[in-house]
Design an enzyme around this catalytic site. Structure first.
Site, PDB file in Angstrom:
ATOM      1  CG  ASP B 433      61.026  60.435 113.690  1.00  0.00           C
ATOM      2  OD1 ASP B 433      61.494  61.414 113.073  1.00  0.00           O
ATOM      3  OD2 ASP B 433      59.893  60.278 113.907  1.00  0.00           O
ATOM      4  CG  HIS B 434      56.772  55.895 117.224  1.00  0.00           C
ATOM      5  ND1 HIS B 434      56.469  54.537 116.095  1.00  0.00           N
ATOM      6  CD2 HIS B 434      56.716  55.072 118.245  1.00  0.00           C
ATOM      7  CE1 HIS B 434      56.102  53.442 116.625  1.00  0.00           C
ATOM      8  NE2 HIS B 434      56.160  53.855 118.006  1.00  0.00           N
ATOM      9  NE  ARG B 435      58.257  62.710 112.273  1.00  0.00           N
ATOM     10  CZ  ARG B 435      58.812  63.845 112.274  1.00  0.00           C
ATOM     11  NH1 ARG B 435      58.238  64.563 111.642  1.00  0.00           N
ATOM     12  NH2 ARG B 435      60.184  64.011 112.434  1.00  0.00           N
TER      13      ARG B 435
END
Lengths: 426, 462
Positions: B433-435
């Site tokens: 999850d790039h967040r």
């Protein structure tokens, strides 16, 4: 512009012809010696700094000086000045010829003005005015025999007129009633290209074919300063040079590619570029109809002799907008325009004729009359232009009937039939 | 009287504003004499008169904006053409000119105002797109594209044209699709407007082989399977994950020949450590070193929740669908929900973990997992390698920041000690999850795992 002599500037072109080392092409603009012609110049020169006339620097060894310094035989004030390279090509010019050139330029200006008016009146979709470039186009077209073939951009309506293109033929594309106004082979002039610079390929291809057939016809590619930034033009010059194609590259440098000043597109005079391709180049005052005519003859003779392609840069100025959709006040100012109005090509020949003692008043009247006749013919032609049926779209796609096209034509017909009731109801 | 209508002065203009009149009512004008100066979106231009004649009306006031095609100037019908040669501006009596235009202008202005008020919205809708200038942008914002409608009746294919008539109607991509599938469009029933063949019609035809679309016959070209239970849950979870968590992936392929030899060294079945168990074992210290890999993005609170403990989930393909089964606590504390004996302290050890995985997977296939086992994981491993594929890019299990896909163990030529040897390699893919993580952290985490798997001795020295 006053000039000073330097060591190099006093040599005649003939001397330079034998000079194995051309001067440094990287010399900064304006830093090198002025053109020999300037040193020999008898008449007074324009007081204003002249963008068409600075930048003396290197040259093709074969064609002295002219790569930079625009060759000029008619000064802005109409005085005739000697020009060693061009004078031999102008020996036949008499008063009658000058009058003919004057009438030619006047008539195409009238035609052009009328076409602009027709666009403003809603009769044409668009028009690219040529005002200011009359000398470049007439000087070019009147220097060449009928058999030579023109491949032009969209602004060369003066060339078209010289080639006998009828008013209706000239306007039909701009009214949107046809895709090609005339028979290119009948007029020895291809359908003008709107794609910038694409016609240079056509010209080179045609010229290569002429050479292959052993015919002496040459091809002329007409384009503007903006086209010099196009890849097509460079490619065409590569082929022309490699195959020694009998083609004349004729660049009308009117100083703007729509709104882009030529100085932004090229840090050197445009006439320098062809040298890199191995194409000899001349820079000529494009508002001097005699200089253009003579330079074209010089170039055409050379090309016809089998020496390969040649490049002419006619330094001129577009006095009007790029097209009727353009507003030039957004990118150039009135002072610049005023400077170029003073160099108006028709005005210059008018002054020259006056100096020669020719019956100028009579000529002006005749020019007005002929111009009005031509303009009237243009206006009448517009009204008479037939509106083609939509099916005409299919007529010139292929030479023979094709099932796919036939089917599409039927579909279009059916579609129109189905649209008719709604169209009449609305 | 005849009117000169305002022309389109430049390739697609819709209106122009009268800047100044150069003529007045009653003036005699010559052809091409300037009537007015008008300003368009492109330029300020002079309008030349299209004819010679006497001006009988000016249909707009200075400053007024007219639509293209609106009457601009009226010409009296007198023998105007004859006057062309000598009549210039101001030739007509001045007194005839003055009162009339003002009245007309006032009227025109009123009309204009009324029509502007009435058709206000329609006027605002109008947008000019200029050749060479691009669309006019209303204030800020991006160019809008508006659906245009024309009063037309749809083209109907003539009834007679059946055999060799026009080709069936379909959009080019649909035609292309049909051609690729080897389908004759004549045989496909079009369910779109006016009988147009849609992509779905082509697909239906391809699957059902029938000659009619699914709309008419229900299910001849395809089969409708109700989405229920686990399928529905998976669909919802994957959709949620795919469209909320910005996914990115990193891959690495490693040589595990030596590790596999090590795992197989003790031949007794009950002591064997599976490769999957070794992977799980490698994840634990790696997750400790990269805490963000064992976390979740909490959009509601705008915070990242970092889990204290790694609860590994194993993706299990069952008959009912995909399940993520939570392994017994890696730390060795059994949970109430995992009654298996395999959850004794020390489950993180290889053979025991192997057994725990096998047992959990078996119970997942039986549908015997507790809710806690189905939802309690914090980091998922999916062993797509069992299907023979080299690897894959997994979608995150919702509520987790990473998922590791394990490809098939495969033997292939590989660089080994400066030469080429047949080695057993495996591809690991980490979706994240790039967040929560960036590429650097995700890569560090994956390489941590990869290094342990390539050389288990690193466990001793880290």
């Amino acid at each position: 512009m006053s000039t000073t002599m330097s060591a190099g500037s006093t040599r005649s072109p003939r001397d330079e012809h034998h000079d194995p080392a051309p001067s440094d092409p990287a010399a900064p603009r304006g830093a090198a010696a002025p053109h020999p012609a300037a040193a020999r110049s008898a008449g007074p020169r324009s007081a204003a700094p002249d963008p068409a006339e600075p930048d003396p620097a290197p040259s093709h060894p074969d064609l002295a000086g002219a790569v930079d310094q625009p060759l000029q035989v008619l000064a802005v004030d109409g005085t005739r000045r000697p020009e060693a390279q061009l004078d031999p090509c102008l020996r036949d010019v008499d008063e009658a010829q000058l009058a003919a050139l004057f009438l030619d330029m006047s008539v195409i200006r009238a035609l052009d003005d009328e076409a602009v008016a027709l666009q403003r009146q809603g009769e044409l979709g668009l028009w690219p005015p040529l005002r200011g470039q009359e000398a470049a186009q007439i000087g070019l077209a009147r220097a060449l025999p009928e058999r030579d073939f023109f491949f032009t951009s969209y602004r060369e309506n003066g060339v078209a007129w010289c080639r006998g293109v009828e008013p209706a033929e000239m306007l039909s594309v701009w009214r949107g009633t046809t895709l090609s106004g005339w028979d290119p082979f009948a007029r020895r002039m291809a359908t003008p290209q709107v794609i910038i610079g694409a016609q240079t390929h056509h010209a080179v291809g045609y010229a290569m074919a002429m050479a292959a057939r052993g015919q002496e016809d040459i091809a002329i590619a007409c384009f503007g300063d903006g086209a010099m930034s196009q890849g097509d033009v460079s490619e065409a010059m590569v082929f022309a040079a490699s195959f020694r194609a009998p083609v004349l590259f004729f660049c009308q440098n009117n100083h703007y590619a729509i709104s882009e000043p030529v100085a932004l597109q090229s840090t050197v005079p445009l006439s320098h570029r062809p040298l890199g391709f191995g194409i000899p180049s001349l820079r000529v005052d494009g508002n001097d109809v005699l200089a253009v005519r003579a330079a074209t003859r010089l170039a055409a003779e050379r090309i016809r002799s089998g020496a390969g392609p040649m490049f002419l840069e006619a330094v001129t100025y577009r006095l009007g907008p790029h097209t009727t959709s353009d507003d030039p006040t957004r990118y150039r100012d009135e002072t610049e325009l005023e400077r170029w109005r003073e160099r108006d090509p028709i005005l210059r020949l008018d002054r020259h004729l006056e100096r020669l003692g020719a019956p100028v008043a009579q000529l002006r009247t005749e020019a007005d009359e002929r111009g009005r006749e031509a303009a009237d013919a243009l206006r009448d032609a517009v009204a008479a232009l037939p509106v083609p049926a939509p099916e005409a779209l299919f007529e010139h796609v292929l030479t023979s009937e094709h099932p796919g096209l036939a089917r599409q034509r039927e579909q279009l017909t059916a579609l129109e039939a189905s649209l008719a009731p709604a169209g009449s109801a609305s | 009287m005849s009117d000169f209508l305002l022309p389109d002065l430049g390739e697609g203009l819709t209106e122009a504003t009268i800047v100044a009149w150069h003529v007045a009512v009653g003036d005699e004008v010559t052809r091409n004499q300037a009537l007015a100066e008008v300003e368009t979106a492109k330029a300020l231009v002079e309008l030349p008169s299209p004819r010679a004649g006497r001006i009988s009306a000016l249909h707009a006031a200075e400053g007024e904006t007219l639509g293209v095609g609106a009457p601009l100037v009226g010409f009296a019908e007198a023998d105007a053409a004859d006057a062309e040669a000598d009549a210039g501006p101001g030739a007509a009596p001045a007194e005839a000119a003055s009162p009339e235009p003002e009245q007309e202008q006032e009227q025109e202005q009123e009309q204009e105002a009324a029509s502007a008020a009435g058709a206000g919205e329609a006027r605002l809708e109008r947008q000019q797109v200029l050749v060479g200038y691009g669309p006019v942008l209303p204030g800020t914002g991006r160019p809008r594209r508006r659906a245009r409608t024309f009063p037309t009746t749809p083209y109907e294919r003539p009834a007679s044209a059946t055999g060799d008539g026009p080709t069936p109607r379909a959009m080019p991509p649909v035609r292309r699709r049909a051609r690729d599938l080897g389908i004759d469009l004549d045989a496909v029933h079009g369910s779109g407007p006016g009988g147009r063949i849609l992509r779905a019609d082509v697909e239906a035809h391809a699957h059902g082989g029938g000659t009619a679309g699914r709309r008419d016959t229900g299910a001849r070209g395809s089969r409708h399977v109700p989405v229920t239970g686990l399928r529905k849950q998976t669909a919802r979870a994957m959709t949620e994950s795919a469209f909320t968590a910005p996914h990115a992936s990193v891959h690495v392929t490693i040589d595990v020949t030596d590790t596999l030899e090590l795992l197989d060294r003790d031949g007794r079945a009950e002591h064997r450590t599976s490769f999957l168990a070794a992977v799980c074992r490698a994840i634990l210290p790696a997750a400790a070193r990269t805490p963000a890999a064992n976390a979740r993005y909490d959009a509601e609170t705008g915070r990242i929740e970092v889990f204290d403990e790694v609860r590994l989930g194993i993706a299990v393909a069952t008959e009912r669908g995909l399940l993520v089964a939570t392994l017994p606590r890696a730390g060795g504390t059994p949970t109430a929900a995992t009654p298996s004996g395999a959850t004794a302290p020390g489950t993180a050890q290889g053979p025991a973990l192997t057994a725990a995985i096998a047992e959990t997977a078996a119970r997942a296939r039986e549908g015997a997992l507790s809710p806690e086992e189905l939802t309690g994981s914090t980091l998922t491993v999916t062993n797509v390698g069992v299907f023979g594929v080299h690897g894959g890019t997994p979608i995150l299990n919702p509520g987790q920041s990473t998922i590791l896909a394990l490809g098939a163990l495969r033997t292939q030529p590989w660089e080994h000690r400066g030469g080429i040897a047949l080695r057993t390699v495996v591809t690991l893919t980490l979706s994240f999850d790039h967040r929560v993580l960036d590429g650097a952290e995700a890569s560090a985490f994956l390489m941590d795992i990869a290094e342990t798997l390539a050389d288990p001795a690193t466990l001793l020295v880290r």
